[in-house]
Enzyme design. Structure first.
Site, PDB file in Angstrom:
ATOM      1  N   THR A   1       1.552  10.200   3.553  1.00 12.15           N
ATOM      2  CA  THR A   1       0.763  11.237   2.895  1.00 12.15           C
ATOM      3  C   THR A   1      -0.579  11.425   3.600  1.00 12.15           C
ATOM      4  O   THR A   1      -1.344  12.309   3.228  1.00 12.15           O
ATOM      5  CB  THR A   1       0.523  10.905   1.411  1.00 12.15           C
ATOM      6  OG1 THR A   1       0.010   9.581   1.311  1.00 12.15           O
ATOM      7  CG2 THR A   1       1.819  10.988   0.622  1.00 12.15           C
TER       8      THR A   1
ATOM      9  N   SER B   1      -2.593   0.374  -4.319  1.00 11.89           N
ATOM     10  CA  SER B   1      -3.060   1.520  -3.539  1.00 11.89           C
ATOM     11  C   SER B   1      -4.331   2.114  -4.120  1.00 11.89           C
ATOM     12  O   SER B   1      -4.531   2.128  -5.334  1.00 11.89           O
ATOM     13  CB  SER B   1      -1.957   2.591  -3.520  1.00 11.89           C
ATOM     14  OG  SER B   1      -2.441   3.815  -3.008  1.00 11.89           O
ATOM     15  N   ALA B   2      -5.170   2.652  -3.234  1.00  8.37           N
ATOM     16  CA  ALA B   2      -6.377   3.353  -3.671  1.00  8.37           C
ATOM     17  C   ALA B   2      -6.051   4.739  -4.221  1.00  8.37           C
ATOM     18  O   ALA B   2      -6.877   5.364  -4.884  1.00  8.37           O
ATOM     19  CB  ALA B   2      -7.353   3.487  -2.505  1.00  8.37           C
TER      20      ALA B   2
ATOM     21  N   GLU C   1       0.087  -3.495   4.629  1.00  8.74           N
ATOM     22  CA  GLU C   1      -1.070  -2.592   4.732  1.00  8.74           C
ATOM     23  C   GLU C   1      -1.142  -1.937   6.105  1.00  8.74           C
ATOM     24  O   GLU C   1      -0.766  -2.543   7.107  1.00  8.74           O
ATOM     25  CB  GLU C   1      -2.359  -3.381   4.516  1.00  8.74           C
ATOM     26  CG  GLU C   1      -2.999  -3.219   3.157  1.00  8.74           C
ATOM     27  CD  GLU C   1      -3.636  -1.857   2.940  1.00  8.74           C
ATOM     28  OE1 GLU C   1      -3.744  -1.072   3.901  1.00  8.74           O
ATOM     29  OE2 GLU C   1      -4.047  -1.586   1.801  1.00  8.74           O
ATOM     30  N   ASP C   2      -1.647  -0.698   6.135  1.00  8.68           N
ATOM     31  CA  ASP C   2      -1.825   0.001   7.420  1.00  8.68           C
ATOM     32  C   ASP C   2      -3.279   0.174   7.796  1.00  8.68           C
ATOM     33  O   ASP C   2      -3.578   0.751   8.843  1.00  8.68           O
ATOM     34  CB  ASP C   2      -1.137   1.370   7.386  1.00  8.68           C
ATOM     35  CG  ASP C   2      -1.901   2.391   6.554  1.00  8.68           C
ATOM     36  OD1 ASP C   2      -2.396   2.018   5.459  1.00  8.68           O
ATOM     37  OD2 ASP C   2      -2.012   3.555   6.978  1.00  8.68           O
TER      38      ASP C   2
ATOM     39  N   ASP D   1       0.869  -1.177   0.000  1.00  2.15           N
ATOM     40  CA  ASP D   1       0.000   0.000   0.000  1.00  2.15           C
ATOM     41  C   ASP D   1       0.909   1.231   0.000  1.00  2.15           C
ATOM     42  O   ASP D   1       2.111   1.120   0.284  1.00  2.15           O
ATOM     43  CB  ASP D   1      -0.898  -0.031   1.243  1.00  2.15           C
ATOM     44  CG  ASP D   1      -1.852   1.144   1.312  1.00  2.15           C
ATOM     45  OD1 ASP D   1      -2.357   1.565   0.256  1.00  2.15           O
ATOM     46  OD2 ASP D   1      -2.071   1.663   2.419  1.00  2.15           O
TER      47      ASP D   1
ATOM     48  N   LYS E   1     -11.033  -1.193  -1.308  1.00  6.59           N
ATOM     49  CA  LYS E   1     -10.826  -2.133  -0.207  1.00  6.59           C
ATOM     50  C   LYS E   1     -11.966  -1.939   0.816  1.00  6.59           C
ATOM     51  O   LYS E   1     -12.408  -0.812   0.994  1.00  6.59           O
ATOM     52  CB  LYS E   1      -9.479  -1.862   0.468  1.00  6.59           C
ATOM     53  CG  LYS E   1      -8.282  -1.909  -0.477  1.00  6.59           C
ATOM     54  CD  LYS E   1      -7.050  -1.296   0.192  1.00  6.59           C
ATOM     55  CE  LYS E   1      -5.927  -1.103  -0.816  1.00  6.59           C
ATOM     56  NZ  LYS E   1      -4.770  -0.373  -0.235  1.00  6.59           N
TER      57      LYS E   1
ATOM     58  N   LYS F   1      -9.432   5.973   6.007  1.00  6.23           N
ATOM     59  CA  LYS F   1      -8.251   5.169   5.649  1.00  6.23           C
ATOM     60  C   LYS F   1      -8.637   4.024   4.727  1.00  6.23           C
ATOM     61  O   LYS F   1      -9.519   3.235   5.031  1.00  6.23           O
ATOM     62  CB  LYS F   1      -7.587   4.602   6.911  1.00  6.23           C
ATOM     63  CG  LYS F   1      -6.624   5.562   7.580  1.00  6.23           C
ATOM     64  CD  LYS F   1      -5.786   4.845   8.623  1.00  6.23           C
ATOM     65  CE  LYS F   1      -4.697   5.749   9.172  1.00  6.23           C
ATOM     66  NZ  LYS F   1      -3.858   5.032  10.163  1.00  6.23           N
TER      67      LYS F   1
END
Length: 218
Positions: A17, A114-115, A169-170, A9, A145, A45
């Site tokens: 960011t 990543s989104a 992933e976070d 991610d 996600k 998130k």
């Protein structure tokens, strides 16, 4: 040696960011007289920009036309990109580049999942784009996600079986997406939030090269 797909991610894993997103969303919320807190920000998130705006508007019970929503999304992104434009290598989170280099030295696939729709310019600004074999971002997927689409695409593009993909992933939604895809999930952040992950580390400084080798040889 096994060739795995290590899928990263972006926000909160490679670079922070999230602080720029918070400032840009807060600026928009303030203009709409919506009290934008860190608690609300946590709900954003791992979700899409459109869904993020819906969450913020619902917090303030704000009704708006699609035209207004589109304009706000553009404005938010312009404010966010103004922050991104100031980024440099100092924005890379601790030990991330060392991990990327270790994976490349050991002939592993490195993938972005990543989104974010700004992934490429961010990776270019912090000068680590060259580590990545494939980028899959918000421009390439339709489902956010915890739908696993972004990770499935990443594994497919490097032709690696889903069971041989490892996701960093976070967000809880991202961990859920990795698990649904049948991939190994590695949480980066708080264990309380990422309790569904297969492994969890506060950040990459806690992750040894021996652990990464175990993932490669798994």
């Amino acid at each position: 040696m096994n060739k795995k797909a290590f899928i990263f991610d972006l926000d909160g894993v490679i670079v922070d960011t999230a602080k720029f997103h918070f400032l840009a969303w807060k600026k928009l919320a303030d203009s709409l007289n919506i009290n934008f807190t860190h608690e609300i920000n946590e709900q954003l998130k791992g979700v899409s920009r459109v869904r993020s705006l819906e969450i913020i508007l619902s917090q303030g019970n704000v009704q708006a036309s699609q035209e207004d929503k589109n304009n706000w999304l553009v404005q938010k992104n312009e404010d966010y990109l103004a922050f991104v434009h100031q980024m440099d290598k100092s924005e890379i989170l601790p030990r991330v580049e060392e991990v990327l280099q270790f994976l490349k030295t050991n002939n592993q696939y490195v993938v972005l999942g990543s989104a974010s729709k700004n992934a490429r310019p961010i990776l270019e600004k912090v000068n680590i784009l060259h580590y990545f074999d494939v980028l899959v971002d918000g421009n390439d997927v339709t489902n956010a996600k915890p739908d696993p689409e972004v990770f499935l695409q990443g594994a497919n593009q490097v032709q690696v079986a889903y069971k041989d993909a490892i996701v960093f992933e976070d967000s809880a939604a991202g961990i859920q997406a990795a698990n649904v895809a049948g991939m190994t999930s590695v949480g980066i952040g708080e264990k309380e939030v990422l309790h569904e992950s297969d492994f969890c580390f506060r950040d990459f400084t806690e992750m040894s090269n021996d652990f990464i080798m175990q993932l490669i040889n798994k």
